[in-house]
Motif scaffolding. Structure first.
Motif, PDB file in Angstrom:
ATOM      1  N   UNK A  14     -34.838 -34.577 -29.715  1.00 37.76           N
ATOM      2  CA  UNK A  14     -34.992 -33.756 -30.905  1.00 37.76           C
ATOM      3  C   UNK A  14     -36.430 -33.742 -31.416  1.00 37.76           C
ATOM      4  N   UNK A  15     -37.104 -34.862 -31.334  1.00 37.21           N
ATOM      5  CA  UNK A  15     -38.481 -34.921 -31.816  1.00 37.21           C
ATOM      6  C   UNK A  15     -39.411 -34.009 -31.042  1.00 37.21           C
ATOM      7  N   UNK A  16     -39.078 -33.762 -29.806  1.00 37.81           N
ATOM      8  CA  UNK A  16     -39.956 -32.966 -28.962  1.00 37.81           C
ATOM      9  C   UNK A  16     -39.608 -31.492 -28.973  1.00 37.81           C
ATOM     10  N   UNK A  17     -38.614 -31.133 -29.731  1.00 40.97           N
ATOM     11  CA  UNK A  17     -38.163 -29.751 -29.720  1.00 40.97           C
ATOM     12  C   UNK A  17     -38.579 -29.001 -30.966  1.00 40.97           C
ATOM     13  N   UNK A  18     -39.059 -27.773 -30.826  1.00 45.11           N
ATOM     14  CA  UNK A  18     -39.270 -26.932 -31.998  1.00 45.11           C
ATOM     15  C   UNK A  18     -37.927 -26.334 -32.408  1.00 45.11           C
ATOM     16  N   UNK A  19     -37.614 -26.328 -33.685  1.00 41.31           N
ATOM     17  CA  UNK A  19     -36.313 -25.859 -34.121  1.00 41.31           C
ATOM     18  C   UNK A  19     -36.394 -24.665 -35.054  1.00 41.31           C
ATOM     19  N   UNK A  20     -35.459 -23.704 -34.981  1.00 41.91           N
ATOM     20  CA  UNK A  20     -35.429 -22.541 -35.847  1.00 41.91           C
ATOM     21  C   UNK A  20     -34.029 -22.044 -36.113  1.00 41.91           C
ATOM     22  N   UNK A  21     -33.776 -21.512 -37.291  1.00 43.91           N
ATOM     23  CA  UNK A  21     -32.448 -21.038 -37.655  1.00 43.91           C
ATOM     24  C   UNK A  21     -32.083 -19.768 -36.910  1.00 43.91           C
ATOM     25  N   UNK A  22     -33.073 -19.034 -36.482  1.00 47.27           N
ATOM     26  CA  UNK A  22     -32.810 -17.777 -35.775  1.00 47.27           C
ATOM     27  C   UNK A  22     -33.481 -17.808 -34.412  1.00 47.27           C
ATOM     28  N   UNK A  23     -33.082 -18.736 -33.602  1.00 43.65           N
ATOM     29  CA  UNK A  23     -33.587 -18.882 -32.243  1.00 43.65           C
ATOM     30  C   UNK A  23     -35.086 -19.120 -32.212  1.00 43.65           C
ATOM     31  N   UNK A  24     -35.450 -20.373 -32.173  1.00 49.27           N
ATOM     32  CA  UNK A  24     -36.847 -20.756 -32.118  1.00 49.27           C
ATOM     33  C   UNK A  24     -37.338 -20.888 -30.692  1.00 49.27           C
ATOM     34  N   UNK A  25     -38.579 -21.287 -30.561  1.00 48.45           N
ATOM     35  CA  UNK A  25     -39.203 -21.438 -29.252  1.00 48.45           C
ATOM     36  C   UNK A  25     -39.749 -22.857 -29.127  1.00 48.45           C
ATOM     37  N   UNK A  60     -30.067 -25.794 -26.540  1.00 42.29           N
ATOM     38  CA  UNK A  60     -29.273 -25.921 -27.769  1.00 42.29           C
ATOM     39  C   UNK A  60     -30.167 -25.847 -29.008  1.00 42.29           C
ATOM     40  N   UNK A  61     -31.302 -26.498 -28.950  1.00 47.25           N
ATOM     41  CA  UNK A  61     -32.232 -26.490 -30.083  1.00 47.25           C
ATOM     42  C   UNK A  61     -32.789 -25.085 -30.296  1.00 47.25           C
ATOM     43  N   UNK A  62     -33.228 -24.439 -29.219  1.00 46.41           N
ATOM     44  CA  UNK A  62     -33.779 -23.080 -29.346  1.00 46.41           C
ATOM     45  C   UNK A  62     -32.750 -22.115 -29.933  1.00 46.41           C
ATOM     46  N   UNK A  79     -41.052 -35.909 -40.563  1.00 46.93           N
ATOM     47  CA  UNK A  79     -39.978 -35.003 -40.163  1.00 46.93           C
ATOM     48  C   UNK A  79     -38.916 -35.002 -41.248  1.00 46.93           C
ATOM     49  N   UNK A  80     -38.406 -33.802 -41.578  1.00 49.25           N
ATOM     50  CA  UNK A  80     -37.333 -33.686 -42.551  1.00 49.25           C
ATOM     51  C   UNK A  80     -36.089 -34.388 -42.009  1.00 49.25           C
ATOM     52  N   UNK A  81     -35.551 -35.321 -42.765  1.00 46.32           N
ATOM     53  CA  UNK A  81     -34.419 -36.135 -42.313  1.00 46.32           C
ATOM     54  C   UNK A  81     -33.176 -35.291 -42.008  1.00 46.32           C
ATOM     55  N   UNK A  82     -32.919 -34.263 -42.816  1.00 48.51           N
ATOM     56  CA  UNK A  82     -31.733 -33.429 -42.566  1.00 48.51           C
ATOM     57  C   UNK A  82     -31.879 -32.617 -41.285  1.00 48.51           C
ATOM     58  N   UNK A  83     -33.069 -32.117 -41.035  1.00 53.20           N
ATOM     59  CA  UNK A  83     -33.308 -31.367 -39.801  1.00 53.20           C
ATOM     60  C   UNK A  83     -33.144 -32.291 -38.601  1.00 53.20           C
ATOM     61  N   UNK A  84     -33.675 -33.490 -38.682  1.00 52.38           N
ATOM     62  CA  UNK A  84     -33.552 -34.467 -37.595  1.00 52.38           C
ATOM     63  C   UNK A  84     -32.092 -34.819 -37.350  1.00 52.38           C
ATOM     64  N   UNK A  85     -31.330 -35.041 -38.412  1.00 52.46           N
ATOM     65  CA  UNK A  85     -29.911 -35.385 -38.264  1.00 52.46           C
ATOM     66  C   UNK A  85     -29.154 -34.235 -37.608  1.00 52.46           C
ATOM     67  N   UNK A  86     -29.437 -33.000 -38.012  1.00 54.99           N
ATOM     68  CA  UNK A  86     -28.787 -31.832 -37.387  1.00 54.99           C
ATOM     69  C   UNK A  86     -29.091 -31.780 -35.899  1.00 54.99           C
ATOM     70  N   UNK A  87     -30.347 -32.009 -35.549  1.00 53.88           N
ATOM     71  CA  UNK A  87     -30.754 -31.966 -34.143  1.00 53.88           C
ATOM     72  C   UNK A  87     -30.074 -33.072 -33.341  1.00 53.88           C
ATOM     73  N   UNK A  90     -26.355 -32.228 -32.911  1.00 58.15           N
ATOM     74  CA  UNK A  90     -26.182 -31.126 -31.965  1.00 58.15           C
ATOM     75  C   UNK A  90     -26.373 -31.594 -30.533  1.00 58.15           C
ATOM     76  N   UNK A  91     -27.466 -32.285 -30.267  1.00 59.71           N
ATOM     77  CA  UNK A  91     -27.753 -32.733 -28.904  1.00 59.71           C
ATOM     78  C   UNK A  91     -26.696 -33.719 -28.423  1.00 59.71           C
ATOM     79  N   UNK A  92     -26.269 -34.618 -29.272  1.00 55.71           N
ATOM     80  CA  UNK A  92     -25.239 -35.590 -28.899  1.00 55.71           C
ATOM     81  C   UNK A  92     -23.927 -34.889 -28.550  1.00 55.71           C
ATOM     82  N   UNK A  93     -23.577 -33.856 -29.317  1.00 57.57           N
ATOM     83  CA  UNK A  93     -22.316 -33.139 -29.106  1.00 57.57           C
ATOM     84  C   UNK A  93     -22.360 -32.249 -27.869  1.00 57.57           C
TER      85      UNK A  93
END
Length: 102
Positions: A14-25, A60-62, A79-87, A90-93
């Protein structure tokens, strides 16, 4: 694999991934960095297993995070804790490590 190792792997991914609500890169070099970190966290993970896991995590992150969220996960200044927890959740699931599937 122990839960602690799984969480560390998910956090690394998760730390290495860029994340976005509408499909990030993802940032350039994501896959290589993720594979290297995954194998550091879990010495039993082969390069092929780490590549499959990191590819799954990246997709999954993208799909589920915005560019801003992804940039936050890749941030050097906190890093925002809520964003990290979501990531992590998601990755675990979606992408359990291959070494766990025995």
């Amino acid at each position: 694999m122990r839960l602690q190792s799984l969480l560390a792997l998910a956090a690394t991914s998760a730390l290495l991934l860029p994340l976005g609500a509408h499909a990030g890169k993802l940032p350039g070099g994501y896959l290589e960095a993720c594979v290297a970190n995954a194998q550091q966290v879990n010495k039993a993970m082969t390069t092929d297993q780490a590549t499959k896991h990191c590819d799954c995590a990246g997709k999954a992150i993208e799909k589920n995070f915005s560019d801003d969220e992804i940039a936050d996960l890749d941030s050097k200044d906190g890093i925002d804790a809520r964003t990290m927890q979501r990531a992590e959740t998601l990755v675990k699931r979606v992408c359990p490590p291959e070494t766990q599937k025995k």
